[in-house]
Design a protein around this motif. Structure first.
Motif, PDB file in Angstrom:
ATOM      1  N   GLY A   1       2.390  40.682  36.158  1.00  0.00           N
ATOM      2  CA  GLY A   1       1.561  39.396  35.712  1.00  0.00           C
ATOM      3  C   GLY A   1       1.962  38.214  36.465  1.00  0.00           C
ATOM      4  O   GLY A   1       2.929  38.163  37.223  1.00  0.00           O
ATOM      5  N   GLY A   2       1.603  37.224  35.863  1.00  0.00           N
ATOM      6  CA  GLY A   2       1.884  35.845  36.074  1.00  0.00           C
ATOM      7  C   GLY A   2       1.569  34.916  35.354  1.00  0.00           C
ATOM      8  O   GLY A   2       0.785  34.752  34.550  1.00  0.00           O
ATOM      9  N   HIS A   3       1.712  33.478  35.606  1.00  0.00           N
ATOM     10  CA  HIS A   3       1.400  32.390  35.025  1.00  0.00           C
ATOM     11  C   HIS A   3      -0.313  32.338  34.937  1.00  0.00           C
ATOM     12  O   HIS A   3      -0.549  32.632  36.051  1.00  0.00           O
ATOM     13  CB  HIS A   3       1.982  30.946  35.468  1.00  0.00           C
ATOM     14  CG  HIS A   3       3.680  31.169  35.108  1.00  0.00           C
ATOM     15  ND1 HIS A   3       4.491  31.688  35.901  1.00  0.00           N
ATOM     16  CD2 HIS A   3       4.177  30.473  33.876  1.00  0.00           C
ATOM     17  CE1 HIS A   3       5.636  31.492  35.125  1.00  0.00           C
ATOM     18  NE2 HIS A   3       5.489  30.800  33.763  1.00  0.00           N
ATOM     19  N   MET A   4      -0.763  31.581  34.099  1.00  0.00           N
ATOM     20  CA  MET A   4      -2.205  31.472  34.216  1.00  0.00           C
ATOM     21  C   MET A   4      -2.579  30.047  34.760  1.00  0.00           C
ATOM     22  O   MET A   4      -1.964  29.134  34.235  1.00  0.00           O
ATOM     23  CB  MET A   4      -2.716  31.760  32.717  1.00  0.00           C
ATOM     24  CG  MET A   4      -2.609  33.304  32.464  1.00  0.00           C
ATOM     25  SD  MET A   4      -3.593  33.515  31.187  1.00  0.00           S
ATOM     26  CE  MET A   4      -3.200  35.303  30.686  1.00  0.00           C
ATOM     27  N   ASN A   5      -3.385  29.705  35.307  1.00  0.00           N
ATOM     28  CA  ASN A   5      -4.079  28.720  35.971  1.00  0.00           C
ATOM     29  C   ASN A   5      -5.353  28.153  35.424  1.00  0.00           C
ATOM     30  O   ASN A   5      -6.136  29.288  34.783  1.00  0.00           O
ATOM     31  CB  ASN A   5      -4.250  28.500  37.252  1.00  0.00           C
ATOM     32  CG  ASN A   5      -2.819  29.077  38.175  1.00  0.00           C
ATOM     33  OD1 ASN A   5      -2.839  29.977  38.733  1.00  0.00           O
ATOM     34  ND2 ASN A   5      -1.854  28.463  37.853  1.00  0.00           N
ATOM     35  N   ASP A   6      -5.773  27.104  35.292  1.00  0.00           N
ATOM     36  CA  ASP A   6      -7.249  26.960  34.885  1.00  0.00           C
ATOM     37  C   ASP A   6      -8.048  27.439  35.631  1.00  0.00           C
ATOM     38  O   ASP A   6      -7.862  27.388  36.995  1.00  0.00           O
ATOM     39  CB  ASP A   6      -7.281  25.292  34.606  1.00  0.00           C
ATOM     40  CG  ASP A   6      -8.524  25.233  33.602  1.00  0.00           C
ATOM     41  OD1 ASP A   6      -8.969  25.985  33.018  1.00  0.00           O
ATOM     42  OD2 ASP A   6      -8.903  23.820  33.686  1.00  0.00           O
ATOM     43  N   VAL A   7      -9.242  27.681  35.180  1.00  0.00           N
ATOM     44  CA  VAL A   7     -10.410  28.049  36.099  1.00  0.00           C
ATOM     45  C   VAL A   7     -11.698  27.075  35.428  1.00  0.00           C
ATOM     46  O   VAL A   7     -12.291  27.461  34.650  1.00  0.00           O
ATOM     47  CB  VAL A   7     -10.723  29.548  35.596  1.00  0.00           C
ATOM     48  CG1 VAL A   7     -12.096  30.196  36.477  1.00  0.00           C
ATOM     49  CG2 VAL A   7      -9.759  30.643  35.658  1.00  0.00           C
ATOM     50  N   PRO A   8     -11.530  26.200  36.236  1.00  0.00           N
ATOM     51  CA  PRO A   8     -12.623  24.978  35.858  1.00  0.00           C
ATOM     52  C   PRO A   8     -14.075  25.399  35.903  1.00  0.00           C
ATOM     53  O   PRO A   8     -14.909  24.687  34.813  1.00  0.00           O
ATOM     54  CB  PRO A   8     -12.419  23.889  36.714  1.00  0.00           C
ATOM     55  CG  PRO A   8     -11.191  24.180  37.401  1.00  0.00           C
ATOM     56  CD  PRO A   8     -10.831  25.727  37.476  1.00  0.00           C
ATOM     57  N   GLU A   9     -14.627  26.261  36.503  1.00  0.00           N
ATOM     58  CA  GLU A   9     -15.694  26.689  36.552  1.00  0.00           C
ATOM     59  C   GLU A   9     -16.226  27.440  35.319  1.00  0.00           C
ATOM     60  O   GLU A   9     -17.469  27.995  35.233  1.00  0.00           O
ATOM     61  CB  GLU A   9     -16.171  27.329  38.027  1.00  0.00           C
ATOM     62  CG  GLU A   9     -15.511  28.576  37.966  1.00  0.00           C
ATOM     63  CD  GLU A   9     -14.025  28.643  38.950  1.00  0.00           C
ATOM     64  OE1 GLU A   9     -13.880  29.551  39.502  1.00  0.00           O
ATOM     65  OE2 GLU A   9     -13.613  27.455  39.020  1.00  0.00           O
ATOM     66  N   SER A  10     -15.332  27.875  34.635  1.00  0.00           N
ATOM     67  CA  SER A  10     -15.477  28.722  33.375  1.00  0.00           C
ATOM     68  C   SER A  10     -15.079  27.714  32.288  1.00  0.00           C
ATOM     69  O   SER A  10     -13.999  27.203  32.033  1.00  0.00           O
ATOM     70  CB  SER A  10     -15.059  29.862  33.293  1.00  0.00           C
ATOM     71  OG  SER A  10     -15.108  30.858  32.223  1.00  0.00           O
ATOM     72  N   ASP A  11     -15.877  27.867  30.956  1.00  0.00           N
ATOM     73  CA  ASP A  11     -15.588  27.245  29.864  1.00  0.00           C
ATOM     74  C   ASP A  11     -15.152  28.168  28.793  1.00  0.00           C
ATOM     75  O   ASP A  11     -14.693  27.949  27.812  1.00  0.00           O
ATOM     76  CB  ASP A  11     -16.701  26.490  29.381  1.00  0.00           C
ATOM     77  CG  ASP A  11     -17.277  25.124  29.866  1.00  0.00           C
ATOM     78  OD1 ASP A  11     -16.447  24.794  30.652  1.00  0.00           O
ATOM     79  OD2 ASP A  11     -18.433  25.011  30.046  1.00  0.00           O
ATOM     80  N   ASP A  12     -15.129  29.583  29.049  1.00  0.00           N
ATOM     81  CA  ASP A  12     -14.780  30.565  28.281  1.00  0.00           C
ATOM     82  C   ASP A  12     -13.407  31.043  28.537  1.00  0.00           C
ATOM     83  O   ASP A  12     -12.925  31.389  29.542  1.00  0.00           O
ATOM     84  CB  ASP A  12     -15.770  31.742  28.580  1.00  0.00           C
ATOM     85  CG  ASP A  12     -15.669  32.933  27.546  1.00  0.00           C
ATOM     86  OD1 ASP A  12     -14.292  33.158  27.067  1.00  0.00           O
ATOM     87  OD2 ASP A  12     -16.481  33.698  27.198  1.00  0.00           O
ATOM     88  N   ILE A  13     -12.507  30.961  27.475  1.00  0.00           N
ATOM     89  CA  ILE A  13     -11.168  31.424  27.443  1.00  0.00           C
ATOM     90  C   ILE A  13     -10.743  32.855  28.116  1.00  0.00           C
ATOM     91  O   ILE A  13      -9.979  33.126  28.747  1.00  0.00           O
ATOM     92  CB  ILE A  13     -10.385  30.924  26.310  1.00  0.00           C
ATOM     93  CG1 ILE A  13      -8.873  31.309  26.457  1.00  0.00           C
ATOM     94  CG2 ILE A  13     -10.839  31.725  25.164  1.00  0.00           C
ATOM     95  CD1 ILE A  13      -8.154  30.228  27.503  1.00  0.00           C
ATOM     96  N   ASN A  14     -11.928  33.413  27.745  1.00  0.00           N
ATOM     97  CA  ASN A  14     -11.808  35.190  27.912  1.00  0.00           C
ATOM     98  C   ASN A  14     -11.801  35.316  29.346  1.00  0.00           C
ATOM     99  O   ASN A  14     -11.305  36.236  30.027  1.00  0.00           O
ATOM    100  CB  ASN A  14     -12.617  35.785  27.135  1.00  0.00           C
ATOM    101  CG  ASN A  14     -12.190  35.788  25.675  1.00  0.00           C
ATOM    102  OD1 ASN A  14     -11.062  36.021  25.366  1.00  0.00           O
ATOM    103  ND2 ASN A  14     -13.246  35.615  24.607  1.00  0.00           N
ATOM    104  N   ASP A  15     -12.833  34.439  29.926  1.00  0.00           N
ATOM    105  CA  ASP A  15     -12.963  34.431  31.523  1.00  0.00           C
ATOM    106  C   ASP A  15     -11.659  34.171  32.153  1.00  0.00           C
ATOM    107  O   ASP A  15     -11.316  34.476  32.851  1.00  0.00           O
ATOM    108  CB  ASP A  15     -14.275  33.794  31.792  1.00  0.00           C
ATOM    109  CG  ASP A  15     -15.649  34.581  31.419  1.00  0.00           C
ATOM    110  OD1 ASP A  15     -15.500  35.572  31.093  1.00  0.00           O
ATOM    111  OD2 ASP A  15     -16.575  33.748  31.166  1.00  0.00           O
TER     112      ASP A  15
END
Length: 206
Positions: free
Chosen positions: A99-113
């Motif tokens: 595992g590792g730290h999570m970064n934002d995924v700007p192209e998705s508005d869904d937290i699950n994605d």
């Protein structure tokens, strides 16, 4: 980029644990009454500089933690963090979670994605698993350990995936030593880093 300049996802502890009403220590599965409340708080994430969060217990850094199981038998991938790794506090310790730290995924508005993209990225970077191999990844629960300084500022989303062991390879051979171990042997192995130790105790009956 210096790892401490990485922009990561965090959630205020007060929101995460509903002002401590849902706080826990150890591993809880999806069936636990607190699980849905805690995971729903992930939608209120903030993006912060990692270095600023390392000693900020009023926030919890979101971390993906994927347990890799064999689709051939009852065995789990165990890896040892070697001295070449970046996190000196974990050198020499065994782990069952990639595992590792999570970064934002700007192209998705869904937290699950966002959670899925981050977990899959770590699997690709560390053990070469991607595409169809990680399609059936499942959420197991959450891991939290407030008994040490590292754990106080992190919470892990624990997932699992079953794969063909032959396609797993260390992409960081100088930092990770990989071995497949029978599940029945996991409780007697040591020394584990704290998250793995707690998961084995609470989810594997160790």
């Amino acid at each position: 980029m210096n790892k401490f300049d990485e922009q990561i996802l965090v959630v205020p502890r007060s929101r995460l644990f509903d002002d401590e009403r849902t706080a826990f220590n150890g591993f809880i599965g999806r069936g636990d009454a607190r699980y849905d409340s805690i995971v729903s708080s992930f939608e209120d994430f903030e993006v912060k500089r990692r270095g600023d969060m390392e000693e900020a217990p009023s926030y919890k850094q979101l971390v993906s933690y994927v347990i890799i199981k064999s689709d051939r038998d009852e065995s789990t991938l165990v890896y040892k963090r070697l001295d070449g790794g970046g996190e000196a506090r974990l050198h020499g310790l065994l782990s069952i979670g990639v595992g590792g730290h999570m970064n934002d995924v700007p192209e998705s508005d869904d937290i699950n994605d966002k959670l899925s993209v981050n977990a899959k990225r770590e699997l690709a970077e560390e053990v070469g698993l991607e595409g169809e191999a990680v399609k059936e990844m499942e959420i197991m629960g959450l891991i939290n350990d407030d008994d040490n300084e590292v754990g106080k500022v992190h919470i892990g989303l624990v997932l699992s995936v079953k794969v063909d062991p032959s396609i797993v390879t260390s992409k960081e051979a100088d930092t990770l030593e990989l071995n497949w171990e029978a599940d029945e042997n996991l409780p007697v192995m040591s020394p584990y880093e704290s998250w793995s130790e707690l998961i084995i105790r609470d989810a594997y009956g160790g």
